[in-house]
Every structure is written in structure tokens, then in C-alpha cells.
Motif scaffolding. Sequence first.
Motif, PDB file in Angstrom:
ATOM      1  N   ARG A   1       0.967  -0.731   0.008  1.00  0.00           N
ATOM      2  CA  ARG A   1       0.128   0.117   0.464  1.00  0.00           C
ATOM      3  C   ARG A   1       1.201   0.970  -0.356  1.00  0.00           C
ATOM      4  O   ARG A   1       0.500   2.851  -0.745  1.00  0.00           O
ATOM      5  CB  ARG A   1      -1.074  -0.230   0.971  1.00  0.00           C
TER       6      ARG A   1
ATOM      7  N   LEU B   1       1.592   4.554   7.711  1.00  0.00           N
ATOM      8  CA  LEU B   1       0.697   3.205   7.394  1.00  0.00           C
ATOM      9  C   LEU B   1       0.742   2.697   8.486  1.00  0.00           C
ATOM     10  O   LEU B   1       2.046   1.539   8.905  1.00  0.00           O
ATOM     11  CB  LEU B   1       0.402   2.682   6.190  1.00  0.00           C
TER      12      LEU B   1
ATOM     13  N   SER C   1     -11.740   7.583   4.661  1.00  0.00           N
ATOM     14  CA  SER C   1     -10.606   6.499   4.161  1.00  0.00           C
ATOM     15  C   SER C   1      -9.320   7.129   2.961  1.00  0.00           C
ATOM     16  O   SER C   1     -10.226   7.850   1.982  1.00  0.00           O
ATOM     17  CB  SER C   1     -11.724   5.330   3.650  1.00  0.00           C
TER      18      SER C   1
ATOM     19  N   LEU D   1      -9.422   2.119  -0.610  1.00  0.00           N
ATOM     20  CA  LEU D   1      -8.741   1.909   0.157  1.00  0.00           C
ATOM     21  C   LEU D   1      -9.625   1.346   1.591  1.00  0.00           C
ATOM     22  O   LEU D   1      -9.224   2.432   2.723  1.00  0.00           O
ATOM     23  CB  LEU D   1      -7.080   1.874   1.734  1.00  0.00           C
TER      24      LEU D   1
ATOM     25  N   CYS E   1      -8.552   1.176   5.874  1.00  0.00           N
ATOM     26  CA  CYS E   1      -7.305   2.507   5.600  1.00  0.00           C
ATOM     27  C   CYS E   1      -8.092   3.812   5.605  1.00  0.00           C
ATOM     28  O   CYS E   1      -8.330   4.398   5.193  1.00  0.00           O
ATOM     29  CB  CYS E   1      -5.938   2.632   4.678  1.00  0.00           C
TER      30      CYS E   1
ATOM     31  N   CYS F   1      -4.433   1.364   9.483  1.00  0.00           N
ATOM     32  CA  CYS F   1      -5.169   0.092   8.918  1.00  0.00           C
ATOM     33  C   CYS F   1      -6.042  -0.768   9.751  1.00  0.00           C
ATOM     34  O   CYS F   1      -5.111  -1.168  10.382  1.00  0.00           O
ATOM     35  CB  CYS F   1      -4.450  -0.889   7.470  1.00  0.00           C
TER      36      CYS F   1
END
Length: 544
Positions: A368, A378, A420, A424, A427, A474
Motif C-alpha cells: 500500500r 501507515l 478512508s 482502501l 485504511c 489500517c
Amino acid sequence: MRIVWALKSIFRYTITFSLFLWLFTMYLHGNQMCEDDDDQVSSNVEPREVQNDPFLSCRESFIQWIDQLRTEEIYDEDMEVPDEGCSCHRFGSYGPLGKETLDRRRYLLEKMNGENTEIKDQLVHCPVMSVFSFIGSGITVEPLVDVKTLGVSIHSSASIFLNSYSPYIVSFRSTRILGSFKVHVNEIYADKVEIIGQNTDFLRINSSLSIDEVNQLLSNVTYRSNEMYMNARDVVQVTFLHFEAQLNLHIFREPFPKLYNMDIDDVTAINRQVTVVTKTFLRYDSVNKLVESVNRFYPNMSIIVVDDSEYPQPIRGENVKHYIMPFKEGWFAGRNLGLSQVATKYFFYVDDDMVFTKNTKLETLLSRLEQYPKLDILGARTEDKKGTLDDNMFNPAIYMRNRSNSGYCIYRRHPKHYHSVEDLPMCHYADEIGNIFLGRTASVRKVGFDPMLDRVGHMEFYYDALGVLRIAVCDDVTVFHDRTRTQEYISHRYTDGVGERVGYKERVFYSLFKNNLKCIGGVKMPVPPKQPPNIDLKGLKVKR
């Protein structure tokens, strides 16, 4: 049941009587204020209306009294007078700083802003009706290098403003005096052109040429930055008759990119691109479990362990680099050391009491970040013993921010996230996440971890990262939080503060000063007991 009914009735009557008494007191107070202020009634109310309406007769005094009640108890005597803009009055709020501290911060801030004046964009007015054609922005020049003032030309319609004997007078001026101008004149035009101010910050061209020939001359005007500015902005003002054009120039020395040459296959990609980093203190059982779990799921991945325990012990496991620091050197100092030793493009940070599981899919986070190059961090979440998402721990937060004359007011909303990430749905963007994330090594190094926070630190990193790093978290990638705390660990871990100043308040006020904040809201003040009742006295685990 009768006793319960009687108690409820007494409670209701007590509340009703208290409310009536409060309203009656307000009425008496308002009447007294009205008697003192009869002559201050607004002039746009007729005397007869005022006489017949008791509310109108004292509305101004009443409003003033309410405003006084709202503000009189909020600020201490040594606090600066509140300014317009913003405030933090909700539960869990700290600030503002004392007047002496604010004055010292204001001096440092003004000094810093003065040093960075050249970096800020200047407002540029673009006229609707103009005879100029020009490129308003997008021109970049390296320090001490020439660049042509591209796109400057005069429209042929400008001839209506001149008679046949009038010369064309065009001038160029560096409004911030950061550069100089020069123009190359062809020999065939030498007797028709007069140049004033070659190689200075003000250039004037007097010409009896045609408009087309003048435009050819303007295409040869160059700008040169005169000092070694790495990042500055100048505005070039071009004038012809009563018309003006302003060009934004960015003086910028572009740094070299930092690329990672990894000609590798899919099997070893994750191990060559990610390093696990953790900071440990007095919890060797925990950190050994973490290392064991990383070895199980990623047997060839490098692990960096930074340790500032008083009596260091060896770390069991493979691919471990164990860095020893002085005793109690600090949480953020340890993170900085760990980050400085990462040789891969990405690093995965976890606390030392976390354990990898089958749901700790670093490949997912890595793919990602590769898919979304504008993301810098992330995050992952924690799971419970059943392997499902634990929504009670390490929730994301967002910072609601406003500005006042005394700094920013920041309110921390937790748990909360933004929208988001594109495509995704699991996430979401956030300003603050837990201590579990995959980050771009080069990007996070630009922010770093403040080593002054030697005991406890979390939000402070995200305050520094605000506006610098783009962060998301996420829900479908998790680790298990094997929360372990001993008496010895707690005795050091919860002596909150900064340096020699002990206490959670000192830690918050450190951020107030450092990050130019007027106040911080939405944070809570933990008050750990001297002898926590839920701690096993043998120093093993928390009983939950």
C-alpha cells in the motif's frame, strides 16, 4: 421498592428547588443591575417600550453580566489576557502559558520568522485588463545561476497608448532585492535602445523599436539570484506605462534523490525493504517474545533493539542488532538511535511488549505504501487474544486546530479519524496513531523524535509531524499487545515529565512552548497510584 421511590422523589424535589432558587437569584441580581444602569439603555429603543418591557430595560447589563461569568474564572492572574481567535475550555485542557514564558517564546518566534522571510510566498495581484503576457509562477532558479524571465511580452494593442514619437519604457525590479537583471542587446538595435541598471536589482529599457522588436528584446532579459539561498522566493515587478505584471520566482537548490537499489525477487523483497525497530527498557521477557515472533513469520528480517536498561541482558533470536544506551537515556532518544541505523527503505516500529501474529501482514502495508507514494506512515492496530481487532487500544486521533495571536489552539479528538484512503476502505487518514506503523525511513528522519522527552512520549511526535508527514492507519493488519509491566518498570515509566521537571503537566507545557500552542485540549492527566492494586507483587504480569 418504596425506599427507592422515596429517594428518587427527594432527589427530584431537591433539583427542582435548587433550579428555582438559582433563577430567583438571577432575577434579583438582574434587577439590581438594571437599577444601576437605567441611563445606559440603547438609544434605538423607544422610552415607552423600555418602560413597559423589563427585559429591554436591562438587556445590555444582563448580557455584560453573562459575558463576565463566562470568562472571569478561566484565566489565572499570571496568565496573559485572552486574545481573540480560539480557546480550549473542554475537559482535559492545558494552557495558556504564563506571560513571562509567552514573551520569551514570542521573541524566539519573531526571530525565526525574520530568518525565514524569504521562504514565504508573497501575495501577487494579477490585473484583469493588462497589455502584458507573462508566466506568473513556476519559474525556478538555482542560487547564483541565471534564468530567463520567460513569457514576458507586450500585446500589440499597447500601441494605442503611445504616439509615434514615444519610446517604449519597460522596467524590471526585484521586490525583495534577492537578484539582479541584465539584458543582451543585438548590435543592430544598439542606437535605438538605452539600458539603465545592468546587473542591478532594477533594470530599465528605453527603446524606440516596434512592439515586436521590443518583445524580442524582453525575451533576452535574465534574472540571477545574488546570494546562496537554498530556498527563497522573489517577486519580479515588470512595468510598462501604467501597467504592471508580477512574476513569482522560486530560488531553490533541489537536493539529490535518495534511491534504494534493490534488484531483488518477490521471495526476499520484504526482508530487503523493511527493518523492525523497537525500544526496550527493563522488559527482556517481552522483547524476547517480540523477536521470537518476528523470526517465526519473517525469518530473514533485520531487527534493531535499542536498550537503555540499567543492567543490559543479551537478546535471544536471529538477525538482531542490539544497541546499548546509558541508563534511562529516554524513549525518544532510543527511537532516534534505532531509526539512524535503518538501512532499508522502510522500517516497522513496534513497542517491545507486542507480538507478531498471522494477522501481522507487513506485505500488505508495504504494497500500500508503494501504491500510494504520498503516504509516509501507515499504521496497524492491536488484536485481542481471539485474533480479532481490539477497538479499545491504540485508536487513531485527529487534531482540530485554530490560530490566535498567542499561538495555535489544538483539540485532540480521540478516537477519531478522517476519510478512508482512496480504494482502501479499511485504511483511514489520521493525525495520530499507535506505536505500530510502517514508515518511509527518509521521510520520518526529517521529523525525528525529540530526545527531550526522556520518560514518556507519544503525541509529541505527531505534533512535530503535523503538516510534514501524511499518516493513515489500517484496521486489517494487527499485532497482539502482550501488556507486561513490573513494579520496577512502573516506578520509572510513570515518572512523567521533561528532563528534571516531573509531572504530566510539565510534558504538556513543553509542547505548548515548543510548538507555539496557546492551549491543548482533549488530553487526560494520568495519576498512577504509588502502589498499583492490580500489580502482582512478585513482579510478573498485570492481572486483567
